[in-house]
Scaffold this motif. Structure first.
Motif, PDB file in Angstrom:
ATOM      1  N   LEU A   1      36.697  43.127  40.025  1.00  6.89           N
ATOM      2  CA  LEU A   1      37.742  44.135  40.172  1.00  6.89           C
ATOM      3  C   LEU A   1      38.180  44.664  38.820  1.00  6.89           C
ATOM      4  O   LEU A   1      38.669  45.786  38.708  1.00  6.89           O
ATOM      5  CB  LEU A   1      38.945  43.546  40.911  1.00  6.89           C
ATOM      6  N   HIS A   2      38.010  43.838  37.774  1.00  6.26           N
ATOM      7  CA  HIS A   2      38.444  44.260  36.441  1.00  6.26           C
ATOM      8  C   HIS A   2      37.387  45.090  35.726  1.00  6.26           C
ATOM      9  O   HIS A   2      37.511  45.355  34.550  1.00  6.26           O
ATOM     10  CB  HIS A   2      38.808  43.040  35.593  1.00  6.26           C
ATOM     11  N   LYS A   3      36.370  45.537  36.417  1.00  7.98           N
ATOM     12  CA  LYS A   3      35.362  46.401  35.813  1.00  7.98           C
ATOM     13  C   LYS A   3      35.122  47.590  36.743  1.00  7.98           C
ATOM     14  O   LYS A   3      35.635  48.681  36.537  1.00  7.98           O
ATOM     15  CB  LYS A   3      34.074  45.619  35.561  1.00  7.98           C
ATOM     16  N   THR A   4      34.352  47.355  37.779  1.00 10.97           N
ATOM     17  CA  THR A   4      34.016  48.434  38.701  1.00 10.97           C
ATOM     18  C   THR A   4      35.247  49.087  39.298  1.00 10.97           C
ATOM     19  O   THR A   4      35.289  50.303  39.480  1.00 10.97           O
ATOM     20  CB  THR A   4      33.113  47.880  39.824  1.00 10.97           C
ATOM     21  N   PHE A   5      36.276  48.295  39.607  1.00 13.03           N
ATOM     22  CA  PHE A   5      37.440  48.819  40.312  1.00 13.03           C
ATOM     23  C   PHE A   5      38.630  49.052  39.380  1.00 13.03           C
ATOM     24  O   PHE A   5      39.771  48.997  39.810  1.00 13.03           O
ATOM     25  CB  PHE A   5      37.793  47.894  41.477  1.00 13.03           C
ATOM     26  N   SER A   6      38.345  49.244  38.115  1.00 13.54           N
ATOM     27  CA  SER A   6      39.233  49.853  37.103  1.00 13.54           C
ATOM     28  C   SER A   6      40.265  48.956  36.454  1.00 13.54           C
ATOM     29  O   SER A   6      40.774  49.312  35.400  1.00 13.54           O
ATOM     30  CB  SER A   6      39.960  51.088  37.663  1.00 13.54           C
ATOM     31  N   SER A   7      40.628  47.833  37.032  1.00 12.11           N
ATOM     32  CA  SER A   7      41.604  46.985  36.353  1.00 12.11           C
ATOM     33  C   SER A   7      41.047  46.602  34.981  1.00 12.11           C
ATOM     34  O   SER A   7      39.864  46.287  34.867  1.00 12.11           O
ATOM     35  CB  SER A   7      41.878  45.724  37.175  1.00 12.11           C
ATOM     36  N   PRO A   8      41.829  46.671  33.908  1.00  7.73           N
ATOM     37  CA  PRO A   8      41.291  46.465  32.559  1.00  7.73           C
ATOM     38  C   PRO A   8      40.523  45.161  32.415  1.00  7.73           C
ATOM     39  O   PRO A   8      40.847  44.158  33.048  1.00  7.73           O
ATOM     40  CB  PRO A   8      42.549  46.471  31.681  1.00  7.73           C
ATOM     41  N   HIS A   9      39.541  45.198  31.541  1.00  9.02           N
ATOM     42  CA  HIS A   9      38.672  44.041  31.351  1.00  9.02           C
ATOM     43  C   HIS A   9      39.440  42.845  30.806  1.00  9.02           C
ATOM     44  O   HIS A   9      39.259  41.721  31.248  1.00  9.02           O
ATOM     45  CB  HIS A   9      37.528  44.413  30.410  1.00  9.02           C
ATOM     46  N   GLY A  10      40.298  43.083  29.821  1.00  7.32           N
ATOM     47  CA  GLY A  10      41.190  42.016  29.367  1.00  7.32           C
ATOM     48  C   GLY A  10      40.564  41.005  28.427  1.00  7.32           C
ATOM     49  O   GLY A  10      41.193  40.020  28.096  1.00  7.32           O
ATOM     50  N   CYS A  11      39.317  41.203  27.997  1.00  5.10           N
ATOM     51  CA  CYS A  11      38.668  40.282  27.060  1.00  5.10           C
ATOM     52  C   CYS A  11      38.774  38.835  27.535  1.00  5.10           C
ATOM     53  O   CYS A  11      39.174  37.934  26.806  1.00  5.10           O
ATOM     54  CB  CYS A  11      39.252  40.444  25.672  1.00  5.10           C
ATOM     55  N   GLY A  12      38.439  38.602  28.769  1.00  7.14           N
ATOM     56  CA  GLY A  12      38.455  37.249  29.306  1.00  7.14           C
ATOM     57  C   GLY A  12      39.624  36.990  30.237  1.00  7.14           C
ATOM     58  O   GLY A  12      39.708  35.916  30.825  1.00  7.14           O
ATOM     59  N   GLY A  13      40.502  37.916  30.409  1.00  6.60           N
ATOM     60  CA  GLY A  13      41.609  37.740  31.342  1.00  6.60           C
ATOM     61  C   GLY A  13      42.731  38.707  31.020  1.00  6.60           C
ATOM     62  O   GLY A  13      42.861  39.122  29.879  1.00  6.60           O
ATOM     63  N   PRO A  14      43.536  39.077  31.973  1.00  8.40           N
ATOM     64  CA  PRO A  14      43.436  38.669  33.379  1.00  8.40           C
ATOM     65  C   PRO A  14      42.422  39.511  34.140  1.00  8.40           C
ATOM     66  O   PRO A  14      42.551  40.724  34.226  1.00  8.40           O
ATOM     67  CB  PRO A  14      44.852  38.941  33.913  1.00  8.40           C
ATOM     68  N   GLY A  15      41.401  38.864  34.623  1.00  4.07           N
ATOM     69  CA  GLY A  15      40.405  39.542  35.431  1.00  4.07           C
ATOM     70  C   GLY A  15      40.537  39.127  36.880  1.00  4.07           C
ATOM     71  O   GLY A  15      41.451  38.410  37.259  1.00  4.07           O
ATOM     72  N   SER A  16      39.600  39.606  37.666  1.00  7.49           N
ATOM     73  CA  SER A  16      39.567  39.189  39.066  1.00  7.49           C
ATOM     74  C   SER A  16      38.154  39.366  39.593  1.00  7.49           C
ATOM     75  O   SER A  16      37.678  40.490  39.750  1.00  7.49           O
ATOM     76  CB  SER A  16      40.547  40.021  39.908  1.00  7.49           C
ATOM     77  N   GLY A  17      37.485  38.258  39.825  1.00 11.62           N
ATOM     78  CA  GLY A  17      36.192  38.294  40.484  1.00 11.62           C
ATOM     79  C   GLY A  17      36.411  37.993  41.961  1.00 11.62           C
ATOM     80  O   GLY A  17      37.189  37.109  42.306  1.00 11.62           O
ATOM     81  N   VAL A  18      35.757  38.742  42.815  1.00 15.36           N
ATOM     82  CA  VAL A  18      35.905  38.510  44.254  1.00 15.36           C
ATOM     83  C   VAL A  18      34.506  38.356  44.840  1.00 15.36           C
ATOM     84  O   VAL A  18      33.574  39.037  44.427  1.00 15.36           O
ATOM     85  CB  VAL A  18      36.652  39.678  44.937  1.00 15.36           C
ATOM     86  N   PHE A  19      34.356  37.421  45.785  1.00 14.18           N
ATOM     87  CA  PHE A  19      33.033  37.258  46.373  1.00 14.18           C
ATOM     88  C   PHE A  19      33.135  37.174  47.886  1.00 14.18           C
ATOM     89  O   PHE A  19      34.107  36.663  48.444  1.00 14.18           O
ATOM     90  CB  PHE A  19      32.288  36.053  45.786  1.00 14.18           C
ATOM     91  N   GLY A  20      32.103  37.730  48.538  1.00 15.03           N
ATOM     92  CA  GLY A  20      32.090  37.797  49.988  1.00 15.03           C
ATOM     93  C   GLY A  20      30.867  37.131  50.582  1.00 15.03           C
ATOM     94  O   GLY A  20      29.878  36.876  49.887  1.00 15.03           O
ATOM     95  N   VAL A  21      30.945  36.856  51.893  1.00  9.80           N
ATOM     96  CA  VAL A  21      29.862  36.165  52.590  1.00  9.80           C
ATOM     97  C   VAL A  21      29.660  36.784  53.965  1.00  9.80           C
ATOM     98  O   VAL A  21      30.547  37.440  54.521  1.00  9.80           O
ATOM     99  CB  VAL A  21      30.158  34.656  52.737  1.00  9.80           C
ATOM    100  N   ARG A  22      28.471  36.547  54.526  1.00  9.46           N
ATOM    101  CA  ARG A  22      28.226  36.896  55.916  1.00  9.46           C
ATOM    102  C   ARG A  22      28.875  35.859  56.825  1.00  9.46           C
ATOM    103  O   ARG A  22      29.293  34.779  56.401  1.00  9.46           O
ATOM    104  CB  ARG A  22      26.705  36.940  56.171  1.00  9.46           C
TER     105      ARG A  22
END
Length: 525
Positions: free
Chosen positions: A290-311
């Protein structure tokens, strides 16, 4: 006088402050705010420390910096002037990190006291708005990916991949296949966190290298790598060289045919939003930053947000809790049907980053997300053609083909002709107020650098960046010593990398700094 002030390199000189750290600026007794004395209620409450065990009570107050507000403000503003970033310069040279403009209104949302002052242990009935944002963000991500449920906990992309690795590990163990399925297949141009996580989770890593002509994963080598021991495929597409792999569905079908899972590393999703989905490509799991593709600033290691999905079949292995909605329209934390033991991060996500992404998605809508992808690809191929016109620069693989949202270039020819390589160009480009990134190791592309313009940058800004690269390449030929002794206008000259290799010189706290300064740099008498 510049011929075109919009596109030619501008005169730049980095601000330089001999700025001490806060502890060195501290003056005993100085205050930024006067805290009022306890009122009558304090007496009724009694001693607030009485229930703390004796061993947990400080014998002395914490040694915090003591400073007035003005000095604190100056300190942080001076430090900010010594930085470069997307708000200050054309930051397309950050490569693979999708540095883009994040609307400032979204920062206001994230900084609102209604959000910033929430506590993660509040009763769900008191944070219905926050839970709704989490629930709706997951709904958007399910639509973008085609997958069935998402975990929003991780604080970054690598942690999201770790979550995926945990799901794969637990799924393999639950099937009773841990003695058989002990290999994970990845590719050399996928993100390094993929093989790292596979190793951490106890799998053997099988790496597929590219076809030397196309740059795409060698399909025959991939077929040879997949077998009954394959637990999963972890792959980025497009990979970090910016070339999309049209054989991806054939690869996922092959892994499924031997009973393995397929995980899609979508950190590089800026060029495929609304155009391709993980589901149709045959993936069981995927993650986004979310902190890259979806525009929230990268933050140089934080605060970021990785999200993962499953079937659907992997939902029982998803970390708890997820956010659900009951029949009365109330949102709640759901611990049933997911894995209560598989925790990736405390609580349920980096809420400010999720709020920024939520607002960004809402403001764009489905067609807007597709437009992000279209413009990213257009910008990338525009700058791709311009950079290839600079003598000494090239892009290996897939000659004559377009690229996706980024390109991994090589300046090996410049190195051979002038003795100046990517390290020298990195140091020199600081003098123009810009940045250029090389590559993940290992350097399969010699003297590499990666550029990703995203949808945020105008033609003039891309032209200015290319003009800087052109000037540096010319300097390398005419006077290479300029590069060899760069940067000339930065806050520091050359970083002492030796200190980074010597743990005896590391100090990550003020107390450690004081101790090591006296004990290591100045031998005690």
């Amino acid at each position: 006088m510049k011929t075109n002030p919009k596109t030619e390199p501008r005169d730049f000189h980095q601000a330089r402050w001999d700025e001490p750290i806060l502890f060195e600026l501290s003056s005993p007794g100085e205050r930024g705010v006067q805290v009022p004395a306890p009122g009558p209620a304090a007496a009724a409450c009694g001693d607030p420390l009485r229930d703390l065990p004796e061993g947990m009570r400080r014998k002395t107050p914490p040694a915090l910096p003591e400073m007035a507000q003005m000095r604190v403000l100056r300190h942080y503003l001076r430090l900010s002037q010594e930085n470069l970033g997307a708000d200050l310069n054309v930051d397309i040279g950050q490569g693979t990190c999708t540095m883009k403009y994040s609307p400032k209104i979204n920062d206001q949302f994230a900084a609102s006291p209604k959000l910033a002052e929430l506590h993660p242990l509040q009763d769900p009935s008191t944070v219905q708005g926050a839970l709704e944002i989490l629930h709706e963000t997951e709904r958007f991500l399910k639509e973008v990916s085609g997958l069935d449920r998402f975990c929003l906990h991780p604080g970054g992309g690598s942690q999201a991949i770790l979550g995926i690795g945990s799901v794969i590990r637990n799924w393999v163990d639950a099937q009773g296949l841990s003695g058989q399925k002990d290999e994970i297949v990845t590719t050399i141009f996928s993100h390094p966190s993929n093989p790292a996580v596979a190793k951490i989770k106890g799998f053997k890593v099988v790496t597929v290298y590219p076809d030397p002509v196309t740059g795409r994963p060698d399909l025959e080598a991939f077929k040879a790598a997949v077998n009954e021991r394959t637990a999963a495929l972890l792959i980025t597409n497009p990979e970090d060289i910016g070339i999309y792999n049209p054989h991806i569905r054939e690869m996922t079908d092959l892994v499924h045919s031997v009973g393995g899972l397929c995980s899609y590393d979508q950190a590089n999703a800026n060029g495929i939003l609304g155009i391709t989905r993980a589901k149709e490509a045959g993936f069981d799991l995927c993650f986004f930053n979310l902190h890259k593709t979806f525009s929230s600033p990268h933050g140089c290691g934080g605060p970021g947000s990785g999200v993962f999905g499953v079937r659907e079949h992997l939902v029982p292995f998803l970390p708890a809790p997820v956010v659900d909605k009951d029949a009365q329209g109330r949102f709640f934390l759901q611990y049933q049907g997911v894995d209560r033991e598989n925790r990736i991060k405390d609580y349920y996500g980096v809420l400010p980053a999720i709020v920024r992404a939520y607002a960004w998605i809402l403001s764009l809508g489905d067609e807007g997300l597709r437009e992000v992808a279209r413009v990213s690809i257009l910008n990338n191929n525009y700058i791709f053609r311009k950079i290839l016109q600079i003598p000494g620069f090239e892009a290996p693989y897939a000659k004559g083909e377009h690229r996706m949202e980024q390109v991994r270039y090589s300046m090996q020819d410049l190195m051979d002709a002038t003795g100046c390589g990517i390290g020298d160009v990195q140091n020199r480009i600081f003098d123009y107020g810009m940045h250029i990134w090389s590559s993940h190791e290992p350097w399969l592309v010699p003297q590499p650098f990666t550029v990703e313009p995203t949808e945020s940058y105008s033609v003039e800004e891309m032209d200015e960046y290319v003009a800087v690269l052109e000037r540096i390449a010319r300097e390398a030929r005419e006077n290479p010593e300029i590069l060899k002794h760069a940067p000339h206008r930065s806050t520091i000259h050359h970083v002492d990398h030796d200190a980074l290799e010597d743990p005896k010189r590391w100090a990550i706290t003020w107390r450690a700094y004081q101790r090591k300064y006296r004990g290591y740099f100045e031998p005690r008498s």
